[in-house]
Write a protein that holds these residues in place. Structure first.
Motif, PDB file in Angstrom:
ATOM      1  N   MET A   1       5.994 -18.410  23.780  1.00  0.00           N
ATOM      2  CA  MET A   1       6.383 -18.474  22.386  1.00  0.00           C
ATOM      3  C   MET A   1       5.298 -17.871  21.485  1.00  0.00           C
ATOM      4  SD  MET A   1       8.747 -19.473  20.409  1.00  0.00           S
ATOM      5  CE  MET A   1       9.325 -20.412  19.099  1.00  0.00           C
ATOM      6  N   GLY A   2       4.039 -18.133  21.772  1.00  0.00           N
ATOM      7  CA  GLY A   2       2.918 -17.624  20.999  1.00  0.00           C
ATOM      8  C   GLY A   2       2.842 -16.105  21.058  1.00  0.00           C
ATOM      9  N   TRP A   3       3.155 -15.546  22.241  1.00  0.00           N
ATOM     10  CA  TRP A   3       3.128 -14.095  22.388  1.00  0.00           C
ATOM     11  C   TRP A   3       4.244 -13.436  21.573  1.00  0.00           C
ATOM     12  CZ3 TRP A   3      -0.995 -11.789  24.000  1.00  0.00           C
ATOM     13  CH2 TRP A   3      -1.854 -12.434  24.869  1.00  0.00           C
ATOM     14  N   ALA A   4       5.365 -14.066  21.489  1.00  0.00           N
ATOM     15  CA  ALA A   4       6.496 -13.519  20.725  1.00  0.00           C
ATOM     16  C   ALA A   4       6.154 -13.470  19.234  1.00  0.00           C
ATOM     17  CB  ALA A   4       7.750 -14.350  20.953  1.00  0.00           C
ATOM     18  N   ILE A   5       5.554 -14.535  18.742  1.00  0.00           N
ATOM     19  CA  ILE A   5       5.168 -14.579  17.328  1.00  0.00           C
ATOM     20  C   ILE A   5       4.089 -13.542  17.058  1.00  0.00           C
ATOM     21  CG2 ILE A   5       4.048 -15.988  15.549  1.00  0.00           C
ATOM     22  CD1 ILE A   5       5.514 -18.408  16.738  1.00  0.00           C
ATOM     23  N   LEU A   6       3.131 -13.431  17.960  1.00  0.00           N
ATOM     24  CA  LEU A   6       2.075 -12.444  17.823  1.00  0.00           C
ATOM     25  C   LEU A   6       2.651 -11.023  17.848  1.00  0.00           C
ATOM     26  CD1 LEU A   6      -0.953 -12.092  17.486  1.00  0.00           C
ATOM     27  CD2 LEU A   6      -1.150 -12.016  19.971  1.00  0.00           C
ATOM     28  N   GLY A   7       3.632 -10.794  18.718  1.00  0.00           N
ATOM     29  CA  GLY A   7       4.287  -9.480  18.792  1.00  0.00           C
ATOM     30  C   GLY A   7       5.033  -9.145  17.512  1.00  0.00           C
ATOM     31  N   ILE A   8       5.717 -10.128  16.942  1.00  0.00           N
ATOM     32  CA  ILE A   8       6.457  -9.918  15.694  1.00  0.00           C
ATOM     33  C   ILE A   8       5.481  -9.626  14.549  1.00  0.00           C
ATOM     34  CG2 ILE A   8       7.874 -11.066  13.934  1.00  0.00           C
ATOM     35  CD1 ILE A   8       9.315 -12.482  16.273  1.00  0.00           C
ATOM     36  N   LEU A   9       4.387 -10.378  14.474  1.00  0.00           N
ATOM     37  CA  LEU A   9       3.380 -10.137  13.435  1.00  0.00           C
ATOM     38  C   LEU A   9       2.758  -8.751  13.591  1.00  0.00           C
ATOM     39  CD1 LEU A   9       1.563 -13.578  13.118  1.00  0.00           C
ATOM     40  CD2 LEU A   9       3.082 -12.490  11.473  1.00  0.00           C
ATOM     41  N   ALA A  10       2.473  -8.365  14.820  1.00  0.00           N
ATOM     42  CA  ALA A  10       1.900  -7.037  15.068  1.00  0.00           C
ATOM     43  C   ALA A  10       2.886  -5.951  14.637  1.00  0.00           C
ATOM     44  CB  ALA A  10       1.527  -6.871  16.533  1.00  0.00           C
ATOM     45  N   ALA A  11       4.164  -6.138  14.928  1.00  0.00           N
ATOM     46  CA  ALA A  11       5.185  -5.159  14.533  1.00  0.00           C
ATOM     47  C   ALA A  11       5.280  -5.067  13.012  1.00  0.00           C
ATOM     48  CB  ALA A  11       6.537  -5.531  15.134  1.00  0.00           C
ATOM     49  N   LEU A  12       5.205  -6.198  12.326  1.00  0.00           N
ATOM     50  CA  LEU A  12       5.248  -6.201  10.861  1.00  0.00           C
ATOM     51  C   LEU A  12       4.020  -5.494  10.278  1.00  0.00           C
ATOM     52  CD1 LEU A  12       6.597  -9.779  10.057  1.00  0.00           C
ATOM     53  CD2 LEU A  12       7.775  -7.595   9.734  1.00  0.00           C
ATOM     54  N   VAL A  13       2.858  -5.716  10.855  1.00  0.00           N
ATOM     55  CA  VAL A  13       1.646  -5.058  10.370  1.00  0.00           C
ATOM     56  C   VAL A  13       1.747  -3.553  10.582  1.00  0.00           C
ATOM     57  CG1 VAL A  13      -0.839  -4.789  10.810  1.00  0.00           C
ATOM     58  CG2 VAL A  13       0.137  -7.066  10.580  1.00  0.00           C
ATOM     59  N   VAL A  14       2.204  -3.140  11.755  1.00  0.00           N
ATOM     60  CA  VAL A  14       2.359  -1.710  12.041  1.00  0.00           C
ATOM     61  C   VAL A  14       3.374  -1.093  11.082  1.00  0.00           C
ATOM     62  CG1 VAL A  14       3.232  -0.052  13.744  1.00  0.00           C
ATOM     63  CG2 VAL A  14       1.614  -1.823  14.438  1.00  0.00           C
ATOM     64  N   TYR A  15       4.480  -1.778  10.815  1.00  0.00           N
ATOM     65  CA  TYR A  15       5.486  -1.264   9.890  1.00  0.00           C
ATOM     66  C   TYR A  15       4.924  -1.171   8.475  1.00  0.00           C
ATOM     67  CZ  TYR A  15       9.747  -0.531   7.300  1.00  0.00           C
ATOM     68  OH  TYR A  15      10.689  -0.002   6.469  1.00  0.00           O
ATOM     69  N   ALA A  16       4.158  -2.185   8.044  1.00  0.00           N
ATOM     70  CA  ALA A  16       3.564  -2.163   6.703  1.00  0.00           C
ATOM     71  C   ALA A  16       2.582  -1.000   6.573  1.00  0.00           C
ATOM     72  CB  ALA A  16       2.863  -3.487   6.400  1.00  0.00           C
ATOM     73  N   ILE A  17       1.795  -0.762   7.613  1.00  0.00           N
ATOM     74  CA  ILE A  17       0.850   0.366   7.584  1.00  0.00           C
ATOM     75  C   ILE A  17       1.607   1.681   7.520  1.00  0.00           C
ATOM     76  CG2 ILE A  17      -0.865   1.620   8.972  1.00  0.00           C
ATOM     77  CD1 ILE A  17      -1.855  -1.162   9.928  1.00  0.00           C
ATOM     78  N   TYR A  18       2.650   1.800   8.316  1.00  0.00           N
ATOM     79  CA  TYR A  18       3.460   3.017   8.321  1.00  0.00           C
ATOM     80  C   TYR A  18       4.092   3.257   6.948  1.00  0.00           C
ATOM     81  CZ  TYR A  18       7.283   6.186   9.453  1.00  0.00           C
ATOM     82  OH  TYR A  18       8.152   7.243   9.459  1.00  0.00           O
ATOM     83  N   THR A  19       4.637   2.222   6.343  1.00  0.00           N
ATOM     84  CA  THR A  19       5.262   2.337   5.023  1.00  0.00           C
ATOM     85  C   THR A  19       4.217   2.679   3.963  1.00  0.00           C
ATOM     86  OG1 THR A  19       6.965   0.754   5.666  1.00  0.00           O
ATOM     87  CG2 THR A  19       6.672   1.129   3.309  1.00  0.00           C
ATOM     88  N   TYR A  20       3.077   2.002   4.007  1.00  0.00           N
ATOM     89  CA  TYR A  20       2.005   2.276   3.051  1.00  0.00           C
ATOM     90  C   TYR A  20       1.557   3.729   3.154  1.00  0.00           C
ATOM     91  CZ  TYR A  20      -2.477   2.113   0.664  1.00  0.00           C
ATOM     92  OH  TYR A  20      -3.523   2.378  -0.177  1.00  0.00           O
ATOM     93  N   ASN A  21       1.315   4.202   4.358  1.00  0.00           N
ATOM     94  CA  ASN A  21       0.873   5.585   4.541  1.00  0.00           C
ATOM     95  C   ASN A  21       1.939   6.577   4.062  1.00  0.00           C
ATOM     96  OD1 ASN A  21      -1.582   4.792   5.553  1.00  0.00           O
ATOM     97  ND2 ASN A  21      -0.977   4.990   7.688  1.00  0.00           N
ATOM     98  N   GLY A  22       3.194   6.260   4.265  1.00  0.00           N
ATOM     99  CA  GLY A  22       4.274   7.115   3.761  1.00  0.00           C
ATOM    100  C   GLY A  22       4.276   7.176   2.245  1.00  0.00           C
ATOM    101  N   LEU A  23       4.062   6.039   1.601  1.00  0.00           N
ATOM    102  CA  LEU A  23       4.017   6.011   0.138  1.00  0.00           C
ATOM    103  C   LEU A  23       2.799   6.758  -0.390  1.00  0.00           C
ATOM    104  CD1 LEU A  23       5.124   2.324  -0.583  1.00  0.00           C
ATOM    105  CD2 LEU A  23       6.473   4.410  -0.859  1.00  0.00           C
ATOM    106  N   VAL A  24       1.679   6.638   0.300  1.00  0.00           N
ATOM    107  CA  VAL A  24       0.480   7.383  -0.109  1.00  0.00           C
ATOM    108  C   VAL A  24       0.755   8.884  -0.007  1.00  0.00           C
ATOM    109  CG1 VAL A  24      -1.901   7.957   0.551  1.00  0.00           C
ATOM    110  CG2 VAL A  24      -1.182   5.570   0.417  1.00  0.00           C
ATOM    111  N   GLY A  25       1.401   9.305   1.066  1.00  0.00           N
ATOM    112  CA  GLY A  25       1.743  10.719   1.228  1.00  0.00           C
ATOM    113  C   GLY A  25       2.660  11.217   0.129  1.00  0.00           C
TER     114      GLY A  25
END
Length: 185
Positions: A1-25
């Motif tokens: 269960m802990g790994w699933a939550i960690l995976g979801i948080l990691a995916a959200l962080v990666v998506y936020a970084i991707y979105t932020y970088n797109g907006l900066v571009g």
């Protein structure tokens, strides 16, 4: 269960970084497009004194028209931001239009090779300026749409991304553009 939550948080962080970088571009694209407009405006502003000097040689008693062009050019050079520049450039376009109309009243001026070349140069700059404005407005449209789209809308404002203004021709010019030209024979 802990790994699933960690995976979801990691995916959200990666998506936020991707979105932020797109907006900066996209923000950089808007800034670059505005800089392109500035380059074209600089060329336009550099041509105007030559045009005024040429007209002055043939129509020196048209002092009020010449002074209006110089005043409009100075105001346009001092304007900052898309809306202020658009308004100042609209005034400058009107003043330059009146200056060009003097060519009709003075046949020697109209026949001057220097005046003709300046008209061609100014027309070329105007075409490039129109293209730069279209590119800028397209970049602004994409940027504004991106910061308003879900999920970027949730955090874009918090990260300093705010809507940008379009380079608008203004209501007076738009009214002239929308009217059919009058042709007289």
């Amino acid at each position: 269960m802990g790994w699933a939550i960690l995976g979801i948080l990691a995916a959200l962080v990666v998506y936020a970084i991707y979105t932020y970088n797109g907006l900066v571009g996209l923000r950089q694209r808007v800034n670059q497009a505005f800089a392109d407009i500035d380059v074209q405006l600089k060329q336009r502003h550099d041509l105007i004194p030559n045009l005024v000097e040429t007209v002055k040689g043939y129509a020196s008693h048209e002092k009020s028209t010449l002074d209006a062009v110089i005043a409009a050019r100075n105001a346009a050079q001092g304007a900052h931001g898309p809306s202020a520049q658009a308004a100042a450039e609209q005034q400058l376009s009107g003043a330059v239009g009146r200056l060009m109309a003097l060519g009709e009243a003075y046949p020697d001026l109209k026949a001057s090779a220097n005046f003709q070349q300046l008209q061609v140069d100014l027309g070329n700059v105007e075409d490039k300026l129109a293209a730069a404005r279209r590119f800028f407005n397209n970049a602004v449209s994409e940027f504004n749409a991106s910061i308003q789209a879900f999920p970027a809308v949730l955090f874009a404002a918090g990260m300093g991304f705010t809507q940008r203004e379009f380079f608008d021709v203004g209501p007076e010019t738009r009214g002239q553009i929308e009217q059919a030209p009058t042709v007289k024979f």
